[in-house]
Design an enzyme around this catalytic site. Structure first.
Site, PDB file in Angstrom:
ATOM      1  N   HIS A  27     -15.603   7.518  -3.245  1.00  0.00           N
ATOM      2  CA  HIS A  27     -14.614   6.552  -2.500  1.00  0.00           C
ATOM      3  C   HIS A  27     -13.653   7.518  -1.555  1.00  0.00           C
ATOM      4  CE1 HIS A  27     -11.554   3.252  -2.768  1.00  0.00           C
ATOM      5  NE2 HIS A  27     -13.259   2.918  -2.979  1.00  0.00           N
ATOM      6  N   ASP A  72     -13.658  11.771 -10.554  1.00  0.00           N
ATOM      7  CA  ASP A  72     -13.489  10.304 -10.654  1.00  0.00           C
ATOM      8  C   ASP A  72     -13.503   9.189 -11.255  1.00  0.00           C
ATOM      9  OD1 ASP A  72     -12.933   7.406  -9.331  1.00  0.00           O
ATOM     10  OD2 ASP A  72     -13.543   7.845  -7.592  1.00  0.00           O
ATOM     11  N   GLN A 125     -15.448   4.452 -11.833  1.00  0.00           N
ATOM     12  CA  GLN A 125     -16.881   3.226 -12.484  1.00  0.00           C
ATOM     13  C   GLN A 125     -16.969   4.322 -13.707  1.00  0.00           C
ATOM     14  OE1 GLN A 125     -17.656   0.879 -10.736  1.00  0.00           O
ATOM     15  NE2 GLN A 125     -16.056   0.995  -9.025  1.00  0.00           N
ATOM     16  N   LYS A 168     -10.925  -2.133 -14.203  1.00  0.00           N
ATOM     17  CA  LYS A 168     -12.508  -2.290 -13.697  1.00  0.00           C
ATOM     18  C   LYS A 168     -13.140  -2.532 -15.495  1.00  0.00           C
ATOM     19  CE  LYS A 168     -12.489   0.752  -9.865  1.00  0.00           C
ATOM     20  NZ  LYS A 168     -12.711  -0.554  -8.376  1.00  0.00           N
ATOM     21  N   CYS A 199     -15.850   0.922   0.320  1.00  0.00           N
ATOM     22  CA  CYS A 199     -14.867   1.719   0.687  1.00  0.00           C
ATOM     23  C   CYS A 199     -15.193   3.237   0.490  1.00  0.00           C
ATOM     24  CB  CYS A 199     -13.752   2.358  -0.219  1.00  0.00           C
ATOM     25  SG  CYS A 199     -12.099   1.116  -0.278  1.00  0.00           S
TER      26      CYS A 199
HETATM   27  N1  C6P Z   1     -13.795   0.562  -6.212  1.00  0.00           N
HETATM   28  C1  C6P Z   1     -15.308  -1.415  -5.930  1.00  0.00           C
HETATM   29  O1  C6P Z   1     -15.723  -2.509  -5.449  1.00  0.00           O
HETATM   30  P1  C6P Z   1      -8.414   1.584  -7.290  1.00  0.00           P
HETATM   31  O2  C6P Z   1      -8.512   0.859  -6.169  1.00  0.00           O
HETATM   32  O3  C6P Z   1      -7.000   2.536  -7.729  1.00  0.00           O
HETATM   33  O4  C6P Z   1      -8.292   0.710  -8.924  1.00  0.00           O
HETATM   34  O5  C6P Z   1     -10.048   2.318  -7.664  1.00  0.00           O
HETATM   35  C2  C6P Z   1     -10.180   3.289  -6.562  1.00  0.00           C
HETATM   36  C3  C6P Z   1     -11.893   3.917  -6.604  1.00  0.00           C
HETATM   37  C4  C6P Z   1     -11.720   5.246  -7.328  1.00  0.00           C
HETATM   38  N2  C6P Z   1     -13.262   5.729  -7.066  1.00  0.00           N
HETATM   39  C5  C6P Z   1     -14.310   5.109  -7.202  1.00  0.00           C
HETATM   40  C6  C6P Z   1     -15.567   5.774  -7.899  1.00  0.00           C
HETATM   41  C7  C6P Z   1     -13.829   3.030  -6.927  1.00  0.00           C
HETATM   42  O6  C6P Z   1     -15.187   2.341  -7.123  1.00  0.00           O
HETATM   43  C8  C6P Z   1     -13.130   2.984  -7.128  1.00  0.00           C
HETATM   44  C9  C6P Z   1     -12.561   1.629  -6.823  1.00  0.00           C
HETATM   45  C10 C6P Z   1     -13.737  -1.027  -6.063  1.00  0.00           C
HETATM   46  O7  C6P Z   1     -16.406  -0.113  -5.679  1.00  0.00           O
HETATM   47  C11 C6P Z   1     -12.683  -1.301  -5.683  1.00  0.00           C
HETATM   48  S1  C6P Z   1     -12.594  -0.753  -3.232  1.00  0.00           S
END
Ligand code: C6P
Length: 416
Positions: free
Chosen positions: A131, A208, A211, A234, A374
């Protein structure tokens, strides 16, 4: 270690759905089907009520006032940290730093650890699956320090090219930053095995868990990560709160990355000394209600059981993949074996642009995400600009997958 989904008790989904008031509504004249859970999950009443109760009865600033409400707010806030530490496998709560979410947690490590430890010619190993939140912070620190970025590539089946890992891990590799679960492909990466190889090469591993924490639980005592970042929203929690976990000796050796109240010990005219972890990294009034809500979410998930949630998601994924394969001109991304993925299914359908797919589905009350998610490097790997993505959580049903399929039949009839 990966949670094993096999043998988990099936979820009573109809009962669980009653905990999520937002699901009980019509969108464009049809019952809502919410399949955008990888972007953010819905919130159960238990979480909504915990936040409301906090604001109704206990609201005050933490660690500051010597009065009853401040004591209560502090107790709830620090209690929430303990709850999260338990969810992460029983780690030390002092190793849990509150952040706004995964993005801020990774930025913290890149800026603080990276700024203090990386020098010209050092290497940061990332993967093409990441991401943007696990790419751009490293690009920024590489620019500042002269460190080099290297990449682990993807196999076409959506897995990492792990045969290349040992070759990429060199003497100058200082840190490896990888996702536990891909948000655009659904792939679950074998983090424990990767961690062993990274450590053998003398590097650190940041995982990370945006998910991962939501979709299959996590035991940081055996995962092998040195840093782990995740977001509350999430996993049934509120937006604007998440955490960074890091090994104590690393966190203690790192400089603060933001200055302000809460994070200091003594302030002189020209310098300050800092509070011990975790407060050293928590400048300013924190998201207290967010922490309270996240703790309620964790308790909710613990009651259901992460293994049962993953098993349910994988059942829906298997079913969706089988049904999607019956559509002409469908291309599904990510591993074919549903047991190697969390509840995320990305696809393209003939010439229909994913945004058009999403718009048509929305007109039938079905929420999915369309775009690059992203993960522009993943899109480049497959030569597409965007995909449509359905992502499942504990409250989704096979009937909802059927509704998705009906909607896609409409898409197909329009574009055929
Ligand atoms: N993915 C998706 O629709 P934040 O925004 O900080 O809570 O998480 C960022 C992020 C980082 N790593 C992974 C693997 C992610 O999936 C995400 C967030 C969302 O897939 C929003 S782009």
């Amino acid at each position: 270690m990966l949670e094993t989904a096999a043998g988990a008790t099936p979820l009573d989904v109809e009962r669980l759905r009653r905990d999520f008031p937002v699901l009980d509504q019509e969108v464009n004249g049809r019952p809502l089907v919410y399949l955008d859970n990888a972007a953010t999950s819905q919130k159960p009443v238990q979480v909504i009520e915990a936040i409301e109760a906090y604001y109704r009865s206990d609201n005050a600033n933490v660690h500051r006032g010597i009065h009853e409400l401040s004591r209560r707010a502090t107790e709830l806030y620090e209690g929430a940290r303990k709850t999260v530490a338990r969810y992460l496998g029983g780690v030390d709560p002092e190793e849990v730093i509150w952040t706004r979410g995964t993005t801020e947690a990774i930025n913290l490590v890149a800026a603080s650890w990276g700024g203090a430890n990386l020098t010209e010619g050092d290497e940061i190993l990332l993967s093409v699956m990441e991401h943007h939140s696990n790419l751009v912070p490293w690009q920024l620190v590489a620019e500042r320090t002269g460190a080099q970025l290297r990449y682990l590539e993807l196999n076409d089946d959506g897995t990492l090219r792990l045969d290349d890992l040992d070759g990429l891990l060199g003497e100058r590799t200082r840190i490896v930053a990888l996702t536990q679960v891909s948000n655009s492909l659904g792939t679950i990466n074998p983090i424990t095995e990767i961690a062993r190889r990274v450590h053998d090469a003398g590097a650190l591993l940041l995982v990370d868990g945006a998910q991962g924490a939501a979709h299959h639980g996590v035991d940081l005592t055996s995962l092998g990560a040195d840093f782990y970042a995740f977001s509350g929203h999430k996993m049934c929690g509120p937006t604007g709160v998440g955490a960074l976990w890091g090994r104590r000796e690393l966190l203690e050796s790192m400089p603060p990355w933001q200055g302000g109240g809460e994070m200091i010990s003594l302030v002189e005219r020209d310098h300050s000394t800092y509070a011990p972890i975790p407060h050293k990294f928590e400048a300013g009034t924190p998201n207290i209600a967010g922490a309270v809500g996240l703790a309620a979410a964790v308790e909710y998930l613990e009651q259901i059981g992460p293994a049962a949630i993953l098993a349910h998601e994988q059942d829906l994924t298997r079913y969706a993949m089988e049904r999607l394969q019956t559509l002409p001109a469908i291309r599904v991304f990510g591993p074919e074996d549903p047991s190697m993925r969390a509840g995320v299914v990305s696809f393209v359908l003939g010439d229909a642009h994913p945004h058009d797919i999403s718009t048509i589905l929305d007109s039938e009350g079905i929420a999915i995400r369309a775009g690059h998610h992203c993960t522009q490097l993943v899109m480049k790997h497959y030569g597409v600009s965007a995909t449509a993505r359905a992502s499942f959580y504990l409250y989704n049903t096979r009937d909802e997958v059927d509704r998705l399929m009906d909607g896609l039949a409409t898409v197909h009839s329009i574009f055929a």
